[in-house]
Scaffold this active site. Structure first.
Site, PDB file in Angstrom:
ATOM      1  N   GLU A 484       0.834  -1.210   0.000  1.00 16.71           N
ATOM      2  CA  GLU A 484       0.000   0.000   0.000  1.00 16.71           C
ATOM      3  C   GLU A 484       0.867   1.259   0.000  1.00 16.71           C
ATOM      4  OE1 GLU A 484      -2.892  -0.400  -0.842  1.00 16.71           O
ATOM      5  OE2 GLU A 484      -3.209  -2.488  -0.320  1.00 16.71           O
ATOM      6  N   HIS A 487       1.946   2.024  -3.454  1.00 14.56           N
ATOM      7  CA  HIS A 487       0.957   2.654  -4.332  1.00 14.56           C
ATOM      8  C   HIS A 487       1.156   4.170  -4.414  1.00 14.56           C
ATOM      9  CE1 HIS A 487      -1.578  -0.372  -6.013  1.00 14.56           C
ATOM     10  NE2 HIS A 487      -1.962  -0.874  -4.844  1.00 14.56           N
ATOM     11  N   ASP A 547       3.193  -4.463  -5.735  1.00 16.56           N
ATOM     12  CA  ASP A 547       3.617  -5.778  -5.247  1.00 16.56           C
ATOM     13  C   ASP A 547       5.136  -5.892  -5.163  1.00 16.56           C
ATOM     14  OD1 ASP A 547       1.327  -7.131  -4.595  1.00 16.56           O
ATOM     15  OD2 ASP A 547       1.201  -8.307  -6.436  1.00 16.56           O
TER      16      ASP A 547
END
Length: 635
Positions: A484, A487, A547
């Site tokens: 996260e 991101h 990822d």
């Protein structure tokens, strides 16, 4: 019988960890998949359904007034005899509002009212933060959606798409007959609706286009926007909805607006009206009685490949928790997660951010100016763990009347939510708002708020547990946390600054290098065969960038612990991505999901880590080998 030899970590990490499970795992009859995330979701579902039942039957009491309203909705939705008493009546008054439309002018005159009341329209609006100034809310203009999940289903030779449309038509005709239309009339309406759907196909965005998030931001002066239709009063749609006249609106689909006169005119009004009627009926059928729910469920089952619908009680639970999501999530988080765990995971996230900061400082392809801006963004990420400290005020307005129909209760709550959204135009952006409730097994990053959210439900084994080693936890929740954070620096998030504003903080040279690396990630996944289809590298690129950055960062964190065990790290990484799904659902994911399939996430990301090769002694002769020059590492 001799058991087949299990896969070797060197040849297929995912199957070595999950192969035996993959062979024996059974997909629940009422679900299209099972696996890591879904196992946790089922556990949460089982726990909360038991509690809802106990509250609904009076076995347990609670002074949580908001939760008890959710329980009332659950009880109402589960009361089949009560719902059967109403049958189709509740929706007829709203269906009549569509039937009464005679032409485009009639539609134009009540666009704002229909929008407020939840009718599906060929053009509509929403209120969200201005991507260039996220302190303010602005109007976003939206086009219509296709009946099927993506344009790819409409391509010549796509048998699944044809099958789905045939089933949708069959179900729609049946639903229309159930509200009083004779079959010939019902068939004609559905034919018109499908004709309008076909008009949309070449114009609307594909899922791949939607995945390029910043492309939804196309500001247009309001004075220009109102001229974009010769038959619809676009001005009143906006001004009547927000009780104001904006300086600008944001066009999400410029191509759609360019073709608006082709999509809304009197020559095809019969198609528009039929499309509105069919979509409204199919969207709301499950909120009528059980016969309606079973009928629309036939299409849902064809789409997902699940064997049977959820039973009525489970449907009622999901309906209640969906409408009262934040209320239920906060209840779940406080009871099963708590403040101590919340603080512990918050500290873990802070640690991952500090490791990420070190990774950026040590980065060899970024210039110093860009590094400094990236670190400023990192330091300003807002962390949300477990559940919100305060429930949004809107929930206090939800009152359930158990003497009324489920449809009327749902409609009333939906209108309150819509009014709240429209009213937010006049308010500053609420940066405390949560995008996910505490009972959801997921996590997310919001580029416009520069925040990361980790609901309570994902913070359990195999992702996180005090009973697991640090390496297992880093291979699970550590990688999710860092995913996260990553991101903030994927192909979409990288275009937003520390305040969530869309703003280029890169040097040209650094951004060119970043684009080259993201292209490598597209190339690495594009065309990989999976479940009879192929991965679309552009569709899944942002999640893959997150990822690979997340796994890299989690790996560095694990290496800093005294009990480092890379076997356990990579094994738990592969374990959390276990997935078994129906063929239909796999196809749906390949066409629409911005995430790569779980087994590929497990294997390909491990292949990008040099430590994996050393730990498992992988050589050129092994299936997991990937040439060093082809390994993608960005963060």
């Amino acid at each position: 019988m001799i058991d087949a030899k299990p896969a070797d970590y060197k040849d297929n990490l995912y199957l070595a960890v999950n192969g035996k499970w993959q062979e024996t795992a059974e997909i629940p009859a009422d679900k299209p998949r099972t696996g890591g995330f879904m196992d946790l979701d089922e556990g949460v579902e089982k726990t909360l359904m038991k509690e809802f039942h106990e509250y609904a039957e009076g076995y347990e009491k609670s002074d949580n007034k908001l939760l008890m309203e959710a329980v009332k909705l659950y009880r109402l939705a589960n009361n089949v005899d009560h719902l059967n008493k109403y049958h189709q009546q509740p929706i007829l008054k709203d269906i009549q509002r569509i039937v009464d439309l005679k032409n485009v002018k009639d539609l134009s005159d009540c666009l704002a009212e229909l929008s407020l009341n939840g009718f599906t329209l060929p053009i509509d609006l929403d209120i969200e933060a201005d991507m260039k100034d996220t302190s303010k809310n602005v109007v976003y203009i939206e086009g219509a959606s296709l009946i099927l999940p993506d344009k790819a289903y409409y391509e010549d030779g796509n048998d699944s798409g044809k099958q789905l449309l045939d089933k949708f038509a069959e179900v729609s005709v049946k639903l229309l007959s159930m509200i009083g239309y004779d079959l010939d009339k019902a068939q004609k309406i559905v034919d018109h609706a499908l004709a309008y759907d076909r008009r949309l196909v070449p114009i609307v965005k594909s899922q791949e286009e939607w995945a390029d998030y910043t492309k939804v931001y196309n500001p247009m002066q309001f004075d220009e926007f109102v001229t974009k239709s010769s038959s619809v009063d676009l001005k009143s749609l906006v001004t009547d909805s927000i009780n104001d006249t904006p300086d600008k609106v944001i066009i999400e689909e410029p191509r759609y607006l360019e073709h608006l006169d082709e999509l809304i005119n009197d020559d095809i009004f019969d198609e528009i009206k039929a499309w509105m009627l069919v979509i409204f009926l199919t969207n709301n059928a499950s909120n009528l009685d059980e016969e309606f729910r079973q009928t629309i469920g036939e299409y849902s089952l064809t789409l997902s490949g699940a064997k049977e619908l959820q039973n009525r009680t489970k449907f009622a639970y999901h309906k209640a928790t969906g409408m009262f999501s934040q209320v239920v999530g906060t209840y779940y988080g406080k009871k099963y997660f708590g403040e101590a765990a919340k603080n512990d995971v918050h500290s873990m996230v802070e640690k991952m951010i500090s490791i990420y900061e070190q990774r950026i400082n040590d980065n060899t392809w970024l210039g110093e100016a860009t590094k400094k801006k990236a670190i400023v963004k990192l330091e300003n990420i807002k962390i949300k763990v477990g559940y919100p400290d305060k429930i949004d005020d809107i929930y206090s307005k939800f009152e359930v009347d158990e003497n009324a129909s489920l449809y009327d209760n749902i409609s009333k709550i939906a209108i309150l939510k819509r009014e709240d959204t429209l009213d937010s135009y006049h308010k500053p952006v609420d940066r405390e708002k949560w995008l996910m409730p505490g009972q959801m097994v997921n996590a997310c990053y919001d580029p416009s708020r520069n925040d990361i959210t980790f609901p309570a439900a994902i913070l359990q084994a195999p992702f996180y547990s005090l009973k697991q080693t640090s390496s297992q936890n880093y291979g699970g929740i550590g990688a999710v946390i860092a995913h996260e954070i990553s991101h903030a620096f994927d192909n979409n998030g990288s275009q937003f600054d520390e305040f969530g504003n869309m703003n280029n903080w890169w040097t040209d040279e650094d951004y060119a290098k970043f684009k080259e690396l993201t292209q490598n990630m597209i190339d690495e996944f594009d065309g990989i065969p999976y479940a009879g289809g192929k991965v679309n590298g552009k569709l899944v690129v942002s999640e893959n960038v997150a990822d690979v950055g997340g796994l890299r960062c989690a790996l560095e964190a694990a290496k800093g612990e005294s009990d480092l065990n890379l076997h356990e790290f990579f094994i738990n990484w592969a374990r959390v991505w276990r997935l078994k799904a129906t063929q239909e659902f796999n196809e749906l994911l390949l066409q629409t999901d911005v995430h790569s399939p779980g087994p590929l996430r497990a294997n390909v990301m491990a292949q990008n880590m040099d430590e994996f090769y050393k730990e498992f002694d992988v050589t050129e002769k092994d299936g997991m080998w990937l040439e060093p020059s082809k390994r993608v590492n960005i963060w």
